[in-house]
Scaffold this active site. Structure first.
Site, PDB file in Angstrom:
ATOM      1  N   PRO A   1       0.834  -1.209   0.000  1.00  0.00           N
ATOM      2  CA  PRO A   1       0.000   0.000   0.000  1.00  0.00           C
ATOM      3  C   PRO A   1       0.871   1.262   0.000  1.00  0.00           C
ATOM      4  O   PRO A   1       1.835   1.346   0.749  1.00  0.00           O
ATOM      5  CB  PRO A   1      -0.787  -0.097   1.319  1.00  0.00           C
ATOM      6  CG  PRO A   1      -0.609  -1.493   1.800  1.00  0.00           C
ATOM      7  CD  PRO A   1       0.660  -1.999   1.207  1.00  0.00           C
ATOM      8  N   GLU A   2       0.545   2.196  -0.887  1.00  0.00           N
ATOM      9  CA  GLU A   2       1.248   3.471  -0.942  1.00  0.00           C
ATOM     10  C   GLU A   2       0.300   4.555  -0.424  1.00  0.00           C
ATOM     11  O   GLU A   2      -0.797   4.256   0.027  1.00  0.00           O
ATOM     12  CB  GLU A   2       1.691   3.756  -2.389  1.00  0.00           C
ATOM     13  CG  GLU A   2       2.568   2.647  -2.980  1.00  0.00           C
ATOM     14  CD  GLU A   2       3.020   2.919  -4.407  1.00  0.00           C
ATOM     15  OE1 GLU A   2       3.195   4.091  -4.774  1.00  0.00           O
ATOM     16  OE2 GLU A   2       3.201   1.957  -5.159  1.00  0.00           O
TER      17      GLU A   2
ATOM     18  N   LYS B   1       3.330   6.454   4.795  1.00  0.00           N
ATOM     19  CA  LYS B   1       2.517   5.237   4.694  1.00  0.00           C
ATOM     20  C   LYS B   1       2.082   4.733   6.067  1.00  0.00           C
ATOM     21  O   LYS B   1       1.645   3.593   6.208  1.00  0.00           O
ATOM     22  CB  LYS B   1       3.318   4.147   3.965  1.00  0.00           C
ATOM     23  CG  LYS B   1       3.718   4.520   2.538  1.00  0.00           C
ATOM     24  CD  LYS B   1       4.570   3.424   1.909  1.00  0.00           C
ATOM     25  CE  LYS B   1       5.259   3.922   0.657  1.00  0.00           C
ATOM     26  NZ  LYS B   1       6.279   2.971   0.167  1.00  0.00           N
TER      27      LYS B   1
ATOM     28  N   ARG C   1      13.811  -3.383  -7.686  1.00  0.00           N
ATOM     29  CA  ARG C   1      12.379  -3.277  -7.964  1.00  0.00           C
ATOM     30  C   ARG C   1      12.158  -3.096  -9.465  1.00  0.00           C
ATOM     31  O   ARG C   1      12.978  -2.501 -10.158  1.00  0.00           O
ATOM     32  CB  ARG C   1      11.777  -2.051  -7.241  1.00  0.00           C
ATOM     33  CG  ARG C   1      12.181  -1.859  -5.799  1.00  0.00           C
ATOM     34  CD  ARG C   1      11.433  -2.732  -4.837  1.00  0.00           C
ATOM     35  NE  ARG C   1       9.987  -2.715  -4.990  1.00  0.00           N
ATOM     36  CZ  ARG C   1       9.176  -1.833  -4.403  1.00  0.00           C
ATOM     37  NH1 ARG C   1       9.666  -0.871  -3.659  1.00  0.00           N
ATOM     38  NH2 ARG C   1       7.874  -1.912  -4.584  1.00  0.00           N
TER      39      ARG C   1
END
Ligand SMILES: [Zn+2]
Length: 266
Positions: free
Chosen positions: A2-3, A56, A256
């Site tokens: 989740p961002e 976050k 990433r």
């Protein structure tokens, strides 16, 4: 993971579902999920007074001068449940309310944590966070100053929580695509006009994503256990072909995946 838009959507949901409820107990279902700060002796948690986001992190303040600091990490979810007898398959902790409802902290990968500290204390990782991207403090001048000595690719710098709090892999890809900046460009080489576009696209992508309740690609759900919808509006992340007709490139940066278009992002 989740961002910012997903965490903000969760907070908006919590503000509808659990604000003003009295916490009767917090049950740890998996050891290590809850971390107590120094000198915390809990007799009563009190009532939930306010719920805020920083980067976050979800920060829940209670009437007994406690703060619950929640980080969902990879797969954490907070699910509101009306029936105390219901649980979820990966429940790691449960916040039980006096009206016999509860909030389940569900986390498949178990990296998520709930820290409970005194209201006037803070935690290191929160203190180190950079600017909130939706605040007025985040502008081209701030970004220019932060990156002037950074020889790292702009993508890695935008992911650095100490520079900007709340961005992650999906939104950084979308921001750089919209700003037409190649993700491997060295941060200190970026022109001011491009920095201005990065700032304005950051704000607009995040605002649009919040409006659509975040992006669900794998795990993320809202408090009501619903999917977000911004995945339908992504323009580069996870795509194969660009709107211009070129193939979307996928490379690794700092471990990433990075998606970008070589034609649109030069
Ligand atoms: Zn393109």
């Amino acid at each position: 993971m989740p961002e910012l838009p997903e965490v903000q959507t969760i907070i908006n949901g919590l503000n509808k579902k659990v604000i003003s409820k009295t916490i009767s107990s917090i049950i740890e279902k998996r050891r290590g999920t809850i971390i107590f700060g120094e000198n915390i002796k809990i007799c009563e948690f009190g009532k939930i007074e306010n719920i805020k986001r920083r980067g976050k992190y979800i920060i829940i303040k209670t009437s007994k001068d406690l703060k619950l600091i929640i980080h969902l990490r990879m797969t954490g979810k907070l699910i509101f449940e009306k029936d105390l007898n219901n649980s979820s398959s990966h429940s790691r902790a449960e916040i039980i309310f006096s009206d016999k409802t509860k909030l389940i902290f569900d986390d498949v990968r178990t990296f998520g944590k709930i820290q409970i500290i005194n209201v006037n204390k803070t935690i290191n990782s929160l203190q180190k966070l950079g600017v909130e991207p939706l605040s007025n403090k985040f502008d081209a001048e701030y970004l220019k100053n932060e990156i002037k000595n950074r020889k790292a690719p702009i993508k890695n710098v935008l992911l650095d929580q100490k520079v900007i709090a709340g961005l992650g892999n999906i939104y950084v890809a979308e921001i750089l695509f919209r700003a037409k900046v190649h993700p491997a460009t060295l941060a200190n080489k970026i022109k001011t006009t491009d920095l201005k576009r990065i700032v304005s696209e950051t704000k607009s992508v995040l605002q649009e994503a919040i409006k659509h309740n975040g992006t669900t690609i794998s795990d993320y759900r809202s408090v009501e256990d619903k999917n977000g919808e911004f995945q339908n509006f992504l323009r580069v992340y996870g795509k194969e072909t660009c709107e211009c007709g070129a193939m979307i490139q996928k490379i690794k940066q700092a471990g990433r995946s990075t998606y970008f278009c070589e034609e649109c992002q030069k």
